[in-house]
Design a protein around this motif. Structure first.
Motif, short mmCIF file in Angstrom:
data_model
loop_
_atom_site.label_atom_id
_atom_site.label_comp_id
_atom_site.label_asym_id
_atom_site.label_seq_id
_atom_site.Cartn_x
_atom_site.Cartn_y
_atom_site.Cartn_z
N GLU A 1 -2.48 8.99 -10.55
CA GLU A 1 -1.58 9.17 -9.41
C GLU A 1 -1.30 7.86 -8.68
O GLU A 1 -0.20 7.66 -8.15
CB GLU A 1 -2.16 10.21 -8.45
N LYS A 2 -2.27 6.97 -8.66
CA LYS A 2 -2.04 5.65 -8.06
C LYS A 2 -0.94 4.91 -8.81
O LYS A 2 -0.01 4.35 -8.20
CB LYS A 2 -3.35 4.85 -8.09
N SER A 3 -0.99 4.95 -10.15
CA SER A 3 0.05 4.29 -10.94
C SER A 3 1.39 4.99 -10.79
O SER A 3 2.43 4.33 -10.67
CB SER A 3 -0.36 4.23 -12.42
N LEU A 4 1.40 6.31 -10.81
CA LEU A 4 2.65 7.04 -10.66
C LEU A 4 3.31 6.71 -9.32
O LEU A 4 4.54 6.52 -9.24
CB LEU A 4 2.42 8.54 -10.77
N CYS A 5 2.52 6.63 -8.28
CA CYS A 5 3.06 6.29 -6.95
C CYS A 5 3.65 4.89 -6.96
O CYS A 5 4.77 4.68 -6.49
CB CYS A 5 1.95 6.42 -5.91
N ASP A 6 2.91 3.93 -7.48
CA ASP A 6 3.39 2.55 -7.49
C ASP A 6 4.63 2.39 -8.38
O ASP A 6 5.55 1.64 -8.04
CB ASP A 6 2.29 1.61 -7.97
N LEU A 7 4.65 3.09 -9.50
CA LEU A 7 5.77 2.98 -10.44
C LEU A 7 6.96 3.83 -10.04
O LEU A 7 8.02 3.75 -10.66
CB LEU A 7 5.31 3.37 -11.84
N LYS A 8 6.76 4.68 -9.02
CA LYS A 8 7.84 5.56 -8.53
C LYS A 8 8.31 6.53 -9.61
O LYS A 8 9.50 6.77 -9.80
CB LYS A 8 9.02 4.73 -7.99
N ASN B 1 0.90 -5.33 -10.39
CA ASN B 1 2.34 -5.56 -10.23
C ASN B 1 3.15 -4.29 -10.50
O ASN B 1 4.36 -4.35 -10.72
CB ASN B 1 2.82 -6.69 -11.16
N GLU B 2 2.47 -3.13 -10.48
CA GLU B 2 3.17 -1.89 -10.82
C GLU B 2 4.23 -1.51 -9.78
O GLU B 2 5.24 -0.88 -10.13
CB GLU B 2 2.17 -0.75 -11.03
N ARG B 3 4.04 -1.86 -8.54
CA ARG B 3 5.08 -1.56 -7.54
C ARG B 3 6.38 -2.27 -7.89
O ARG B 3 7.48 -1.69 -7.82
CB ARG B 3 4.62 -1.98 -6.15
N GLU B 4 6.26 -3.52 -8.29
CA GLU B 4 7.46 -4.29 -8.63
C GLU B 4 8.07 -3.82 -9.95
O GLU B 4 9.31 -3.78 -10.08
CB GLU B 4 7.12 -5.78 -8.69
N VAL B 5 7.22 -3.46 -10.91
CA VAL B 5 7.74 -2.90 -12.17
C VAL B 5 8.49 -1.61 -11.87
O VAL B 5 9.59 -1.37 -12.39
CB VAL B 5 6.59 -2.63 -13.16
N GLY B 6 7.93 -0.77 -11.02
CA GLY B 6 8.60 0.46 -10.63
C GLY B 6 9.92 0.22 -9.95
O GLY B 6 10.91 0.91 -10.22
N GLN B 7 9.95 -0.78 -9.08
CA GLN B 7 11.21 -1.09 -8.39
C GLN B 7 12.26 -1.58 -9.37
O GLN B 7 13.43 -1.22 -9.27
CB GLN B 7 10.96 -2.16 -7.31
N ALA B 8 11.83 -2.40 -10.33
CA ALA B 8 12.77 -2.90 -11.34
C ALA B 8 13.36 -1.75 -12.14
O ALA B 8 14.58 -1.72 -12.41
CB ALA B 8 12.06 -3.88 -12.28
#
Length: 355
Positions: free
Chosen positions: A129-136, A85-92
């Motif tokens: 880097e995968k997490s950094l990308c997803d978290l923006k 759910n890191e993409r959504e956490v990053g968006q938030a």
């Protein structure tokens, strides 16, 4: 038994006031978030003592919950690649930065290296880097080795061997992974590094090779699993304990009996303070000197879980909670699928009669 920390904890903890965004209370009136204690880690960086956990949140839940938490004053966000759910956490986080609630520097974001990224430096960096990308994000405030054991590298989160068992990676020791984690600090991709689910023996092994000692050890911790020995061990070595599942993981599939949030002792203490059981369990960890990352997807409970700085538990109440210890029977997160790995950290679960 306990030296009660007062409402402004000393020594390891110092108070720091965040920006105070307004939010609507239950009766519609505007309130402001409270300041919260900050934990000074061995790196010299500060970490908020309470954060929002995102484990077991669906992507949609994570988006709403993290937005809500930041609005209520949370600045510590706990994430992991495996939570998916890191993409959504990053968006938030980006949404709350965009609306002026916070700036990036006010957020303390924790990520975790998943088990399929145990390997050489390039593999470890790929996991970050995968997490950094997803978290923006361009950096993490804290990056943890999620578990002391690895899985075979690949796209699957839980790769299987030909016999259908979990494909464990046994040729890379966590001490080698740690050397790559240190390089991430030198590259300024992460500010601090630490571990999760490590036992005391494994931490000692790590300290023998580390040039940057782990800042934290994030472990399951609640009154049914108090982690007294591990907490003392970490404190003596300047490592901060972060308590996950502080409410005892209510609703988690491994829990087959009522957890501490439903315990009569906890409910009695909550009634005495006119607080919720969850607030008692969170305050308990703070007074033990632990950082704590409760998880909720309910806006009212997210707010309540943050409002734990206006009361103190008495010494006899702290001792009552300590007395709820259940030993190995109190552990919810067991991960026995990986018990064949030589670095499986919960060996006591595999020994009959061990406590």
């Amino acid at each position: 038994m306990f030296r009660i920390l007062d409402c402004q904890p000393r020594r390891l903890v110092r108070l720091k006031t965040f920006l105070k965004p307004s939010f609507a209370s239950q009766n519609g009136r505007s309130q402001s978030s409270e300041s919260q204690p900050m934990m000074r880690m061995n790196s010299g960086c500060d970490m908020p003592m309470i954060g929002i956990g995102t484990w077991k949140m669906t992507p949609c839940q994570a988006l709403d919950a993290v937005r809500c938490a930041i609005g209520f004053g949370y600045r510590h966000i706990d994430c992991a690649h495996v939570y998916q759910n890191e993409r959504e956490v990053g968006q938030a986080m980006q949404d709350k930065i965009a609306d002026g609630t916070v700036c990036r520097e006010q957020l303390f974001v924790t990520g975790k290296l998943w088990n399929t990224y145990h390997g050489c430096y390039e593999v470890v960096k790929q996991g970050l880097e995968k997490s950094l990308c997803d978290l923006k994000l361009s950096y993490l405030d804290l990056f943890l080795i999620h578990w002391p054991f690895g899985f075979e590298n690949g796209c699957e989160l839980f790769p299987k061997s030909p016999d259908g068992e979990l494909a464990l990676k046994k040729d890379i020791h966590f001490t080698n992974v740690w050397k790559s984690m240190e390089l991430l600090v030198h590259e300024r991709l992460v500010r601090n590094i630490g571990v999760s689910n490590f036992n005391s023996t494994q931490i000692d092994q790590l300290l023998q090779v580390a040039t940057i000692p782990p800042a934290v050890n994030q472990v399951e911790c609640h009154p049914y699993l108090n982690q007294v020995c591990l907490s003392t061990f970490c404190r003596e070595r300047g490592i901060q304990l972060v308590a996950y599942s502080p409410l005892g993981s209510p609703g988690y599939e491994n829990r087959t009996s009522p957890g501490p949030i439903d315990d009569p002792v906890v409910k009695c203490i909550a009634n005495n303070h006119k607080k919720t059981p969850a607030q008692i369990l969170i305050r308990y960890q703070i007074q033990r000197g632990h950082a704590v990352i409760p998880k909720s997807v309910n806006a009212e409970r997210i707010c309540q879980n943050f409002n734990v700085f206006d009361f103190c538990l008495m010494e006899h109440e702290m001792n009552q909670l300590l007395g709820l210890e259940k030993g190995k029977q109190g552990r919810v997160v067991q991960y026995t699928d990986a018990c064949a790995h030589p670095e499986y950290p919960f060996k006591e679960l595999l020994s009959e009669g061990a406590e």
